[in-house]
Design a protein around this motif. Structure first.
Motif: not given
Length: 164
Positions: A29, A62, A64-65, A68-70
Motif C-alpha cells: 500500500a 495503484k 484497489r484490491n 478496497g485497499i489501494k
C-alpha cells in the motif's frame, strides 16, 4: 572507468528486477513498505526517491484490491505472461489443500493458464475452478475427495510433494 559504469548498470538492473518481483508477488500500500523489503533484501541505503524512480520505470500504478485497499500493481505490459515453451511445473509455486478445496499458487499472471489446463482435463472430481492472477481455487465434487484431487492435480502439474 567502463567497468564501474557496467557494475552500476548491473546493480541498477538487479534493483529493478527485485522491485518487479516484489510488486508481482505482494500487495504493498506504500512505497515505504517496498523500501523496507528492499532493505531486507540487502539494499540498505535505498531511499524513498529511489523506490519512486523504480516504480516509475516499471510503470507501476495503484489499484484497489478485493478488500478496497489501494495497492501497487504492474502495468499489464510489465506482467509475466504464460509462455507455451515453459513446463507447467515452472508456472506453479505450490499446491495446497484443506478439507474443502485445493489451492494452486502460481507465478503472477499464470493462474488462468493453469485453470484452463485443468478445465481441459475434464476431471470428474472437479466441481468448479476459479482463477485469479496468481492463484487457482479448485472445488471438488465431494468433501471426501479433496485429498485424492490434490494428489491428482499435484502429479499433473509436476508438484509431487504430498503433504497430508
Amino acid at each position: 572507468m567502463i567497468k564501474k559504469s557496467t557494475d552500476s548498470a548491473a546493480k541498477e538492473q538487479r534493483k529493478l528486477d527485485l522491485c518487479h518481483q516484489l510488486i508481482s508477488s505482494n500487495n504493498y500500500a506504500s512505497q515505504d513498505e517496498i523500501r523496507r523489503e528492499m532493505i531486507r533484501a540487502g539494499y540498505t541505503r535505498i531511499g524513498q526517491s529511489s523506490v519512486s524512480r523504480l516504480l516509475k520505470s516499471l510503470g507501476v500504478t495503484k489499484v484497489r484490491n478485493a478488500k478496497g485497499i489501494k495497492v501497487y500493481t504492474l502495468d499489464q505490459r510489465h506482467q509475466a505472461r504464460p509462455a507455451i515453451e515453459n513446463p507447467l511445473s515452472s508456472m506453479v509455486l505450490g499446491v495446497e489443500h484443506n478439507t474443502h478445496f485445493v489451492l494452486i499458487l502460481t507465478i503472477a499472471g499464470y493462474a488462468r493458464a493453469i485453470a484452463k489446463v485443468l478445465d481441459l482435463q475434464n476431471l470428474p472430481g472437479i466441481l468448479g475452478i476459479v482463477a485469479a492472477n496468481s492463484s487457482v481455487w479448485v472445488s471438488p465434487r465431494r468433501d471426501y475427495s479433496v485429498l485424492h484431487l490434490y494428489k491428482h492435480i499435484s502429479r499433473l502439474l509436476g508438484h509431487g510433494d504430498f503433504r497430508e
